[in-house]
Design a protein around this motif. Structure first.
Motif: not given
Lengths: 175, 175
Positions: A85-86, A144-145, A148, B102-109, B114
């Motif tokens: 999804w990302l 990233y948090k 935002t 998406r940006l909030f959870f970007y540490n997963n990418l 990114q």
DNA sequence: AAAATTATATATCATTATGATATATGGAGG
DNA sequence: CCTCCATATATCATAATGATATATAATTTT
């Protein structure tokens, strides 16, 4: 393969940080993404059940301090679904901004009334901005948090400046 | 007296400019307020019927070029209801902005992924801004409608600058 | 110490809104 | 002539909100 919705993804995203209950997910959303994407209990609980049926999460039921609690854990399938999804293309931004709707129809109001409402609105925006500034970015686990959170602050600065300029315009005697 | 909702008010507001059909109301909303407040046919037609029952609008049924058409007129009660709504305090802004989720959870990418997504997103924002710039403010009947169009343009300028800064940050090699 | 309030926790439900689809006609262009 | 697009109304499954119900623990007030 049918893709999952943004709210469904946020819930999975919350569970990437640690296992938690529906109540904790709601709390986390309220003080993090709610400014740009909110979710209510009426969404969260049914989605958690749906996620469980789809094996994206699994449940650990326990009693903590005599209180019944369901802790949701992200499965591997849940994590890979979230990662997929990302990378999907973002949807267009939608908004509910009724102050701008009012402004759109402001020709129906006297200038004094217009300025009065905008001044009140500016007070509210400044209050809200102050509360945002009070949130310490350092409380977050990764940059990233923080980004935002920063977006939220920047957005309210933009709004305040925009309405200040508007007020200047409207208060200026027209020629 | 129970107050009316924002969508209900927008429909009345459209009818302050001139009598029109549900289809025309939808068109007007799409190219004016949709950026900050949208409405679908599934809302508009039922609300028009509700407004009719509440005597806020009245209907003129006619056949134009062989095509059946319902023209809705604002009643005096409808106009005063709309004016009362205009002075009510604005609600908090809500948003659906999944790029920020998406940006909030970007540490997963990975960083490359990114940046790739943000670059694509910036292209999309610039395209959209260009289309907004193409709308002539002069087409509008009063300055307030120009102001809200201007807000849309300014908002997209804000977004573009914000993501440009973010991209600079992310591309900078971290120490 | 009792009472009241707030926080934790899950769940449901009426209402609202979206997005898609169905239906039908007129007009424009190839 | 046929296709496609614009006009026009309407409905419906699905999604989402906001409110409410229920219950217990913890904290604060009286």
């Amino acid at each position: 393969m049918a893709s999952i919705s943004t709210i469904e993804s946020i819930i999975l995203g919350c569970l990437t940080t640690r296992p938690m209950s529906g109540y904790e997910i709601k709390q986390l959303i309220s003080l993090s993404t709610s400014l740009f994407y909110n979710a209510s209990y009426g969404s969260i609980y049914p989605i958690l059940r749906k996620h469980e049926e789809a094996d994206l999460v699994c449940v650990e039921e326990l009693i903590e301090n005599g209180r019944f609690k369901k802790i949701y854990h992200l499965t591997e399938k849940g994590y890979s679904t979230f990662l997929a999804w990302l990378e999907e293309p973002p949807q267009p931004i939608t908004m509910k901004n009724d102050m701008l709707v009012r402004l759109f129809f402001y020709n129906n109001l006297t200038c004094e009334k217009q300025c009065e409402i905008i001044r009140m609105y500016l007070d509210h925006l400044r209050d809200f901005r102050q509360r945002l500034e009070g949130i310490a970015a350092a409380a977050y686990s990764d940059p990233y948090k923080e980004y935002t959170l920063c977006w939220g602050k920047d957005f309210y600065v933009f709004l305040i400046e925009w309405y200040e300029n508007l007020l200047n315009d409207l208060e200026k005697p027209s020629m």
